[in-house]
Design an enzyme around this catalytic site. Structure first.
Site, PDB file in Angstrom:
ATOM      1  N   ALA A  70       0.862  -1.183   0.000  1.00 36.76           N
ATOM      2  CA  ALA A  70       0.000   0.000   0.000  1.00 36.76           C
ATOM      3  C   ALA A  70       0.893   1.226   0.000  1.00 36.76           C
ATOM      4  CB  ALA A  70      -0.885  -0.016   1.235  1.00 36.76           C
ATOM      5  N   GLU A  78       4.864  -5.147   7.235  1.00 36.30           N
ATOM      6  CA  GLU A  78       4.109  -4.113   7.963  1.00 36.30           C
ATOM      7  C   GLU A  78       4.549  -3.956   9.406  1.00 36.30           C
ATOM      8  OE1 GLU A  78       2.835  -6.299   5.840  1.00 36.30           O
ATOM      9  OE2 GLU A  78       1.281  -5.360   4.607  1.00 36.30           O
TER      10      GLU A  78
END
Ligand code: CAA
Length: 256
Positions: A64, A130
Site C-alpha cells: 500500500a 508491515e
C-alpha cells in the site's frame, strides 16, 4: 502523465500492469480503484477468459502507499473505500494469474496471494513487512500466509518481517510456478493461453470449488485481521514506524 494502470485485452486475455515505477508500484487508492474496476469489467466481458496482473519496471508492488496510511486514523480505516476495492478484486469469478518480478511486499504480496495462480521470478522478494511500520496487513495477508505456509513459516514473515525469494516462495508452496528472472510474464502468458482454451464454465466452477475449500473458512479471520489493522492505525507506533521509513532510519517503538 502516464496512466497508473496499463491494460490491454486480446485473444481472451486481459492484462493489467501496475504502473507507478517511481514508487515501486505502491498501491495508492487511485491505483487500487482503477485495478478493481478493470477486474470487474474484465470479469463481465464474455470475450475475456483470463486476467493477468503484473508490474511495470523491475517490481510487482511494494505494498500500500505508505504516504496515504501516514495520517489515517482508526475511524478512517474503518470507513475506508479501499476495503470495497479489495473485496471486488478478491471476488472475481474468472481465473487471475499474477506474474511477480522484484518486490512483492505488503499489499503487493496480498494481491499476489489473492491470485489463483502466481508465477514468481526466482529472485523476486515476497514479504509482509508491515510490522516494521507498527502495523499488520490490511487485506488478509496473514490469514493467507498462515493458511498456505503453516504457523512456523508464517510467523517468520509476520513477526520478523522476513522476506523470502521467489524460489523459496515456490519451494514453500506459496506460489504455483517459478520462472527465471525477467520471465515471469512470459511464463504467465503461456499458462493463460492454456486457460483461454479450457472450458469456461468448468474453469469458473473449478476456481470456485478450490476457493470454497481454501478461502471460505478464512472469513472470520479476515474480518478479525482487518479490525486489528484498523486499531493499529491510531497507534503512536504506526506514526513512529512511518516517520522512520520516511527518514530512512530504524524506528523506536514504545507499545503505544
Ligand atoms: N509506499 C509509498 N512509497 C514507497 C513504497 C510504499 N509502499 N515503497 C517504496 N516507496 C518509494 C520510496 O519512498 C522511494 O521514494 P523516493 O525515491 O521518493 O524516496 C521509492 O519508492 C524507492 O524506494 P526506496 O528508495 O526505499 O528503494 P529501495 O530499493 O532502497 O528499497 C524497499 C525498496 C525495500 C521495497 C523499500 O522501499 C521498502 O521497504 N518499502 C516499503 C515496503 C512496505 O513496508 N510495504 C508495506 C506497506 S503497508 C501495506 O501494504 C499494508 C496494507 O495493506 C495497508
Amino acid at each position: 502523465m502516464s496512466s497508473m494502470l496499463i491494460t490491454e485485452a486480446g485473444e481472451g486475455l486481459f492484462h493489467a500492469r501496475l504502473n507507478r515505477p517511481e514508487a515501486h508500484n505502491a498501491l495508492n487508492t487511485a491505483l487500487l480503484q482503477a485495478l478493481s474496476e478493470a477486474f470487474a469489467r474484465a470479469d463481465d466481458d464474455p470475450s475475456i477468459r483470463v486476467i493477468l496482473i503484473s508490474g511495470t519496471g523491475e517490481h510487482f508492488a511494494a505494498g500500500a502507499d505508505i504516504n496515504e496510511i501516514a495520517d489515517k486514523t482508526e475511524a478512517e480505516g474503518a470507513d475506508d473505500v479501499r476495503k470495497t476495492y479489495w473485496r471486488q478484486l478478491q471476488s472475481v469469478r474468472k481465473p487471475v494469474i499474477a506474474a511477480v518480478e522484484g518486490y512483492c511486499l505488503g499489499g503487493g504480496c496480498e494481491l499476489a496471494l489473492s491470485a489463483d495462480l502466481c508465477v514468481a521470478a526466482d529472485d523476486a522478494s515476497f514479504g509482509q513487512p508491515e510490522i516494521r511500520l507498527g502495523l499488520i496487513p490490511g487485506a488478509g495477508g496473514l490469514q493467507r500466509l498462515a493458511d498456505r505456509l503453516g504457523k512456523a513459516r508464517a510467523m517468520r514473515l509476520a513477526l520478523l518481517g522476513e522476506r523470502i525469494s521467489g524460489a523459496t516462495a515456490y519451494d514453500w508452496g506459496l506460489v504455483s510456478h517459478r520462472a527465471d528472472r525477467g520471465e515471469a510474464v512470459t511464463t504467465a502468458r503461456s499458462l493463460a493461453e492454456k486457460l483461454v482454451k479450457a472450458a469456461p464454465l468448468a474453469v469458473e466452477a473449478s476456481k470456485a470449488a478450490v476457493l470454497k475449500a481454501t478461502e471460505d473458512r478464512l472469513n472470520d479471520g479476515l474480518d478479525w485481521e482487518r479490525r486489528a489493522f484498523e486499531r493499529l492505525l491510531s497507534s503512536q507506533d504506526k506514526i513512529e514506524g512511518i516517520t522512520a521509513f520516511r527518514e530512512k532510519r530504524r524506528p523506536t517503538f514504545t507499545g503505544q
